[in-house]
Scaffold this motif. Structure first.
Motif, PDB file in Angstrom:
ATOM      1  N   GLY A  33       0.805  -1.212   0.000  1.00 56.50           N
ATOM      2  CA  GLY A  33       0.000   0.000   0.000  1.00 56.50           C
ATOM      3  C   GLY A  33       0.837   1.259   0.000  1.00 56.50           C
ATOM      4  N   ARG A  34       1.916   1.261   0.767  1.00 60.60           N
ATOM      5  CA  ARG A  34       2.765   2.451   0.841  1.00 60.60           C
ATOM      6  C   ARG A  34       3.399   2.749  -0.509  1.00 60.60           C
ATOM      7  NH1 ARG A  34       6.066   1.151   6.457  1.00 60.60           N
ATOM      8  NH2 ARG A  34       4.230   1.099   7.862  1.00 60.60           N
ATOM      9  N   TRP A  35       3.814   1.725  -1.219  1.00 61.29           N
ATOM     10  CA  TRP A  35       4.460   1.914  -2.517  1.00 61.29           C
ATOM     11  C   TRP A  35       3.471   2.433  -3.549  1.00 61.29           C
ATOM     12  CZ3 TRP A  35       9.642   1.665  -3.111  1.00 61.29           C
ATOM     13  CH2 TRP A  35      10.377   1.061  -2.093  1.00 61.29           C
ATOM     14  N   TRP A  36       2.280   1.859  -3.570  1.00 62.45           N
ATOM     15  CA  TRP A  36       1.282   2.326  -4.537  1.00 62.45           C
ATOM     16  C   TRP A  36       0.859   3.757  -4.222  1.00 62.45           C
ATOM     17  CZ3 TRP A  36       1.156   0.093  -8.879  1.00 62.45           C
ATOM     18  CH2 TRP A  36       1.300  -1.295  -9.008  1.00 62.45           C
ATOM     19  N   LEU A  37       0.744   4.103  -2.949  1.00 59.81           N
ATOM     20  CA  LEU A  37       0.386   5.471  -2.585  1.00 59.81           C
ATOM     21  C   LEU A  37       1.474   6.443  -3.023  1.00 59.81           C
ATOM     22  CD1 LEU A  37      -1.530   7.430  -1.170  1.00 59.81           C
ATOM     23  CD2 LEU A  37      -0.344   6.913   0.988  1.00 59.81           C
ATOM     24  N   ALA A  38       2.738   6.060  -2.814  1.00 64.73           N
ATOM     25  CA  ALA A  38       3.839   6.917  -3.252  1.00 64.73           C
ATOM     26  C   ALA A  38       3.817   7.093  -4.766  1.00 64.73           C
ATOM     27  CB  ALA A  38       5.172   6.318  -2.810  1.00 64.73           C
ATOM     28  N   LEU A  77       1.158   7.012  -6.700  1.00 63.08           N
ATOM     29  CA  LEU A  77       0.032   7.881  -7.048  1.00 63.08           C
ATOM     30  C   LEU A  77       0.370   9.346  -6.805  1.00 63.08           C
ATOM     31  CD1 LEU A  77      -2.948   8.117  -7.892  1.00 63.08           C
ATOM     32  CD2 LEU A  77      -3.562   7.833  -5.482  1.00 63.08           C
ATOM     33  N   ILE A  78       0.946   9.632  -5.638  1.00 64.52           N
ATOM     34  CA  ILE A  78       1.283  11.016  -5.306  1.00 64.52           C
ATOM     35  C   ILE A  78       2.370  11.542  -6.248  1.00 64.52           C
ATOM     36  CG2 ILE A  78       2.268  12.513  -3.540  1.00 64.52           C
ATOM     37  CD1 ILE A  78       0.952  10.699  -1.448  1.00 64.52           C
ATOM     38  N   GLY A 105       2.601  15.292 -13.000  1.00 63.98           N
ATOM     39  CA  GLY A 105       1.549  15.709 -13.919  1.00 63.98           C
ATOM     40  C   GLY A 105       1.273  17.195 -13.871  1.00 63.98           C
ATOM     41  N   LEU A 106       1.599  17.849 -12.747  1.00 66.11           N
ATOM     42  CA  LEU A 106       1.385  19.298 -12.637  1.00 66.11           C
ATOM     43  C   LEU A 106       2.233  20.078 -13.629  1.00 66.11           C
ATOM     44  CD1 LEU A 106       1.205  19.782  -8.764  1.00 66.11           C
ATOM     45  CD2 LEU A 106      -0.688  19.721 -10.401  1.00 66.11           C
ATOM     46  N   LEU A 107       3.305  19.451 -14.139  1.00 70.82           N
ATOM     47  CA  LEU A 107       4.091  20.135 -15.167  1.00 70.82           C
ATOM     48  C   LEU A 107       3.253  20.433 -16.396  1.00 70.82           C
ATOM     49  CD1 LEU A 107       7.498  18.221 -15.042  1.00 70.82           C
ATOM     50  CD2 LEU A 107       7.073  20.589 -14.384  1.00 70.82           C
ATOM     51  N   GLY A 108       2.197  19.644 -16.598  1.00 69.50           N
ATOM     52  CA  GLY A 108       1.327  19.894 -17.733  1.00 69.50           C
ATOM     53  C   GLY A 108       0.525  21.160 -17.599  1.00 69.50           C
ATOM     54  N   ALA A 109       0.423  21.696 -16.376  1.00 71.54           N
ATOM     55  CA  ALA A 109      -0.338  22.928 -16.156  1.00 71.54           C
ATOM     56  C   ALA A 109       0.551  24.158 -16.087  1.00 71.54           C
ATOM     57  CB  ALA A 109      -1.144  22.813 -14.856  1.00 71.54           C
ATOM     58  N   VAL A 159       5.742   6.378 -11.327  1.00 71.11           N
ATOM     59  CA  VAL A 159       5.686   7.825 -11.126  1.00 71.11           C
ATOM     60  C   VAL A 159       5.967   8.565 -12.435  1.00 71.11           C
ATOM     61  CG1 VAL A 159       6.826   9.754  -9.989  1.00 71.11           C
ATOM     62  CG2 VAL A 159       6.234   7.711  -8.686  1.00 71.11           C
ATOM     63  N   LEU A 160       7.081   8.225 -13.074  1.00 69.85           N
ATOM     64  CA  LEU A 160       7.460   8.946 -14.283  1.00 69.85           C
ATOM     65  C   LEU A 160       6.514   8.650 -15.436  1.00 69.85           C
ATOM     66  CD1 LEU A 160      11.347   8.517 -14.172  1.00 69.85           C
ATOM     67  CD2 LEU A 160      10.014  10.539 -13.591  1.00 69.85           C
ATOM     68  N   GLY A 161       6.159   7.373 -15.602  1.00 66.69           N
ATOM     69  CA  GLY A 161       5.298   7.018 -16.713  1.00 66.69           C
ATOM     70  C   GLY A 161       3.951   7.706 -16.661  1.00 66.69           C
ATOM     71  N   TYR A 162       3.214   7.479 -15.582  1.00 66.22           N
ATOM     72  CA  TYR A 162       1.881   8.076 -15.480  1.00 66.22           C
ATOM     73  C   TYR A 162       1.939   9.577 -15.238  1.00 66.22           C
ATOM     74  CZ  TYR A 162      -0.108   3.413 -15.551  1.00 66.22           C
ATOM     75  OH  TYR A 162      -0.475   2.146 -15.934  1.00 66.22           O
ATOM     76  N   GLY A 163       3.018  10.057 -14.603  1.00 67.96           N
ATOM     77  CA  GLY A 163       3.159  11.497 -14.423  1.00 67.96           C
ATOM     78  C   GLY A 163       3.340  12.221 -15.749  1.00 67.96           C
ATOM     79  N   VAL A 164       4.231  11.710 -16.596  1.00 63.61           N
ATOM     80  CA  VAL A 164       4.425  12.299 -17.921  1.00 63.61           C
ATOM     81  C   VAL A 164       3.152  12.170 -18.752  1.00 63.61           C
ATOM     82  CG1 VAL A 164       5.680  12.025 -20.094  1.00 63.61           C
ATOM     83  CG2 VAL A 164       6.927  12.035 -17.930  1.00 63.61           C
ATOM     84  N   ALA A 165       2.458  11.033 -18.637  1.00 62.07           N
ATOM     85  CA  ALA A 165       1.207  10.859 -19.373  1.00 62.07           C
ATOM     86  C   ALA A 165       0.168  11.893 -18.949  1.00 62.07           C
ATOM     87  CB  ALA A 165       0.666   9.443 -19.163  1.00 62.07           C
ATOM     88  N   LEU A 166       0.037  12.105 -17.641  1.00 55.46           N
ATOM     89  CA  LEU A 166      -0.924  13.094 -17.153  1.00 55.46           C
ATOM     90  C   LEU A 166      -0.563  14.496 -17.631  1.00 55.46           C
ATOM     91  CD1 LEU A 166      -3.326  13.893 -15.405  1.00 55.46           C
ATOM     92  CD2 LEU A 166      -1.788  13.931 -13.419  1.00 55.46           C
ATOM     93  N   ALA A 167       0.720  14.833 -17.589  1.00 52.82           N
ATOM     94  CA  ALA A 167       1.153  16.145 -18.081  1.00 52.82           C
ATOM     95  C   ALA A 167       0.832  16.295 -19.560  1.00 52.82           C
ATOM     96  CB  ALA A 167       2.647  16.329 -17.832  1.00 52.82           C
ATOM     97  N   GLY A 168       1.042  15.235 -20.339  1.00 58.61           N
ATOM     98  CA  GLY A 168       0.718  15.306 -21.756  1.00 58.61           C
ATOM     99  C   GLY A 168      -0.760  15.514 -21.998  1.00 58.61           C
TER     100      GLY A 168
END
Length: 454
Positions: free
Chosen positions: A203-208, A210-211, A217-221, A388-397
């Protein structure tokens, strides 16, 4: 068009992530019944386990003979550089394998040849497989390296061992195992240990993950006013609605863009590099390298045949993680040239890296032993980085694509307002001309009146 692309991409993110999360628990089960040829490259390696099988050595020592447990203990690997034939004995003491200088041979009459074909050992043994019958050797490998499932070196009991069940929170030595070998007429024992290692808290790893993905992903804004509910500055829109370099900026008369992040020349062509886009490109490149490193670690764990075999294994084993990593590197380089559609590339490759290199290896968050040459803690952190990087970059895109759509929608309205204002000015100038013309007509007859006097 852009709105449909964004909706399709979001659906792809949810679908792939859901599929991977659903499949991850099944992949994490140790010794589940995935079938593969006994001496093939490890297509049936478990995604993780909590039992660590380790090779201690040979008794007596045999120079030129090397052994190790591979694929999270799913198989043993024995490499013979002695120049002699080394024989592996089966469960009934019968000849099972011979590792000769010219390759590996399997005894088709050994019951172990069938039992060891799967992790679960559930392959039916034919009646003609009699341990007391003369060996029937068949060549199964060209190199003097044998890899096989061996139930003597793994935990195959139902449930957990009693000491582990009583106290699963601390390590336990479960067994000391022995696989008998024969070097000519001399008996040799391949010895090892089997230990229980408490698993981490997933759980701790998945939460980290997600955060971390959300923060990236905020880089997309960054520098995308459309995402904050304000229209983009009026002017000329960028040359392509999916162009990450100018997706939220517009060009004025001297070439400055909205948001102050990128600049353009007088003709609206992009120049310079926006900090947010450069950061996303760098993170995308790191994600690509990490995905390839994960794939290399898994392939190298299952082969000892050198660099060519590892390179070939990247496209026959964890091929999707490999391709995702290569794609991420291509997109990162593509984005640095400020070409169109880079935002879509970030979103797509981010989803692939996060899914195939991250979530697909998520068993590392729930298991203490992983099928990789990298140490389990390093492997676990690497998987987290891919999530983190994969979904973070995807969200920013995705956010940047949405900003591009909003900017494209507001630009025509700004142009229309400018046209209306210019039209009103023309009308006012026309009225002024009419007024000046009327004044001229009134002044025209005056001289004729003065000339008519005597």
């Amino acid at each position: 068009m852009t709105g449909r692309v964004v909706r399709l991409l979001v659906g792809l993110v949810i679908g792939l992530a859901g599929t991977a999360v659903t499949a991850a628990p099944a992949l994490a089960v140790d010794s589940a019944g995935a079938a593969a040829p006994a001496l093939a490259h490890g297509a049936d390696a478990p995604a993780g386990t909590d039992f660590r099988s380790s090779v201690v050595g040979f008794r007596p020592a045999v120079p030129g003979l090397r052994a190790r447990a591979i694929e999270a203990g799913a198989r043993l690997e024995l490499t013979n550089h002695t120049g002699r034939t080394i024989e592996v004995l089966g469960y009934a003491g019968e000849p099972y394998l011979e590792i000769r200088p010219d390759g590996v041979y399997e005894n088709a009459g050994s019951p172990a040849a069938y039992t060891n074909r799967t992790l679960a050992g559930d392959t039916p043994v034919p009646a003609e497989a009699d341990p007391a019958s003369p060996p029937r050797w068949r060549k199964v490998a060209e190199e003097p390296v044998a890899r096989w499932h061996d139930q003597r070196a793994r935990w195959v009991g139902a449930g957990l061992p009693d000491p582990v069940r009583a106290d699963p929170g601390r390590p336990h030595r479960v067994a000391d195992w022995v696989v008998p070998l024969r070097d000519g007429t001399r008996n040799v024992d391949l010895r090892g240990t089997l230990d229980w290692l408490p698993p981490p808290s997933p759980g701790r790893w998945w939460l980290a993950g997600l955060i971390g993905a959300g923060l990236i992903g905020l880089l997309g804004a960054v520098g995308t006013p459309g995402l904050r509910g304000t229209p983009a500055p009026p002017g000329t829109p960028s040359r392509h609605p999916l162009d990450l370099a100018g997706e939220h900026g517009t060009t004025g008369g001297q070439g400055t863009t909205g948001g102050g992040r990128d600049t353009t020349d007088g003709q609206g062509r992009a120049s310079g590099r926006g900090p947010a886009r450069v950061a996303l490109a760098a993170l995308c490149a790191v994600a690509g390298l990490g995905a390839i490193a994960l794939a290399v670690g898994r392939v190298a764990d299952g082969t000892a045949d050198g660099l060519p075999a590892v390179l070939a294994g990247l496209f026959t084993g964890p091929r999707w993680a490999t391709l995702s990593g290569l794609g991420a590197l291509v997109v990162a380089g593509y984005a640095m040239t400020r070409r169109s559609a880079a935002g879509f590339g970030f979103a797509l490759t981010g989803v692939c890296v996060g899914t195939f290199a991250g979530v697909a290896n998520g068993a590392a968050f729930a298991n203490s032993v992983v099928p990789s040459v990298w140490p389990a803690p390093a492997y676990r952190w690497l998987v987290l980085a891919m999530v983190v990087l994969g979904y973070g970059v995807a969200l920013a895109g995705v956010l940047r694509l949405r900003a591009a759509r909003l900017s494209a929608a507001t630009a025509p309205a700004s142009d229309q307002r400018g046209d209306d204002q210019r039209g009103n000015g023309d009308d006012q100038r026309g009225n002024g001309d009419d007024q000046r013309g009327d004044a001229g007509d009134q002044r025209g007859p005056a001289p004729a009146t003065r000339g008519s006097k005597p």
